[in-house]
Enzyme design. Sequence first.
Site, mmCIF file in Angstrom:
data_model
loop_
_atom_site.group_PDB
_atom_site.id
_atom_site.type_symbol
_atom_site.label_atom_id
_atom_site.label_comp_id
_atom_site.label_asym_id
_atom_site.label_seq_id
_atom_site.Cartn_x
_atom_site.Cartn_y
_atom_site.Cartn_z
ATOM 1 N N LYS A 15 -28.267 -45.003 -35.173
ATOM 2 C CA LYS A 15 -27.813 -44.722 -33.809
ATOM 3 C C LYS A 15 -28.856 -45.160 -32.776
ATOM 4 C CE LYS A 15 -27.223 -40.214 -34.310
ATOM 5 N NZ LYS A 15 -27.605 -40.013 -35.733
ATOM 6 N N ARG A 90 -23.311 -32.869 -31.052
ATOM 7 C CA ARG A 90 -23.549 -32.650 -32.476
ATOM 8 C C ARG A 90 -22.711 -31.502 -33.024
ATOM 9 N NH1 ARG A 90 -28.547 -35.345 -32.957
ATOM 10 N NH2 ARG A 90 -29.809 -34.985 -34.758
ATOM 11 N N ARG A 129 -39.150 -43.548 -43.021
ATOM 12 C CA ARG A 129 -39.644 -43.321 -41.662
ATOM 13 C C ARG A 129 -40.798 -42.325 -41.739
ATOM 14 N NH1 ARG A 129 -34.439 -42.379 -37.795
ATOM 15 N NH2 ARG A 129 -34.896 -40.231 -38.351
ATOM 16 N N ARG A 131 -41.453 -39.711 -39.400
ATOM 17 C CA ARG A 131 -41.329 -38.690 -38.369
ATOM 18 C C ARG A 131 -41.568 -37.327 -39.013
ATOM 19 N NH1 ARG A 131 -35.783 -39.358 -35.312
ATOM 20 N NH2 ARG A 131 -35.443 -37.250 -36.073
ATOM 21 N N ARG A 142 -31.013 -31.849 -42.979
ATOM 22 C CA ARG A 142 -30.390 -32.469 -41.808
ATOM 23 C C ARG A 142 -29.061 -33.119 -42.182
ATOM 24 N NH1 ARG A 142 -34.848 -36.139 -40.262
ATOM 25 N NH2 ARG A 142 -33.514 -36.951 -38.619
HETATM 26 P P1 AMP Z 1 -32.364 -36.810 -33.713
HETATM 27 O O1 AMP Z 1 -33.536 -37.543 -33.181
HETATM 28 O O2 AMP Z 1 -31.098 -37.098 -32.979
HETATM 29 O O3 AMP Z 1 -32.217 -36.954 -35.200
HETATM 30 O O4 AMP Z 1 -32.650 -35.240 -33.470
HETATM 31 C C1 AMP Z 1 -33.791 -34.622 -33.997
HETATM 32 C C2 AMP Z 1 -33.638 -33.117 -33.907
HETATM 33 O O5 AMP Z 1 -33.474 -32.700 -32.558
HETATM 34 C C3 AMP Z 1 -32.426 -32.551 -34.656
HETATM 35 O O6 AMP Z 1 -32.680 -32.354 -36.030
HETATM 36 C C4 AMP Z 1 -32.236 -31.229 -33.908
HETATM 37 O O7 AMP Z 1 -33.222 -30.279 -34.290
HETATM 38 C C5 AMP Z 1 -32.541 -31.621 -32.474
HETATM 39 N N1 AMP Z 1 -31.332 -32.111 -31.760
HETATM 40 C C6 AMP Z 1 -31.142 -33.357 -31.263
HETATM 41 N N2 AMP Z 1 -29.949 -33.474 -30.671
HETATM 42 C C7 AMP Z 1 -29.362 -32.263 -30.781
HETATM 43 C C8 AMP Z 1 -28.105 -31.741 -30.375
HETATM 44 N N3 AMP Z 1 -27.187 -32.491 -29.735
HETATM 45 N N4 AMP Z 1 -27.836 -30.448 -30.671
HETATM 46 C C9 AMP Z 1 -28.725 -29.670 -31.315
HETATM 47 N N5 AMP Z 1 -29.921 -30.099 -31.751
HETATM 48 C C10 AMP Z 1 -30.252 -31.391 -31.480
#
Ligand code: AMP
Length: 200
Positions: A15, A90, A129, A131, A142
Amino acid sequence: MGMDLVLLGPPGSGKGTQAAILSEKYRIPAISTGDVLRAQVDAGTPLGKRVKAYLDRGELVPDSLVVDLIQHRLSDPDTQQGFILDGFPRTVPQAEALDGMLAALDRPLDAVLYLQVDPQAVRERLGQRHRGDDLQGVIDHRLEVFLQQTAPLISYYQAQGKLKLIDGAQPPEAVAASIDEVIRRLAGSANGSSRTPSRS
Ligand code: AMP
């Protein structure tokens, strides 16, 4: 054409990569809630302190928090010509909140691009990755969170006729080409449709 897009897909489906490509190509902002939250954690802000444990565990932060964040971000003038949401919504309540916000602005989503990848491929990609939340146990969690809380959005947007399936297992350039194709078709079918004059 104004373009309001959502990128949907499991963690590691590409994404972020596709959001960056689209942002550059169409000169509209890519908005990643994950990036915003990580920046808050790194800066040690009160919000960052509040969300750190969720991120570390691979849990979703509370809906109200990300909904507020997006609400503010979408009021910034650089979103006038469109935006790409990466990692939001999400959950179904987040999607409903987004629909509400966009209805109030009279600018419904143009499309939800669902990057389909198989879970084993995702595990391998994420394992490469570096992170903080890419440790194997957290990755697995996740993916589970995606299946339980985010996957219902597939049928949510399918029911709205907005879902576009993209084969996310292809190399990034091929994924980008598939997305282009979808957008070209959308632009074609939008000709003569009822976009509000201020945004056309
Ligand atoms: P991402 O970089 O999109 O994989 O997001 C990393 C982390 O941020 C996720 O595992 C959640 O802990 C938090 N997060 C990001 N976007 C959301 C969302 N829309 N709703 C809830 N938690 C989020």
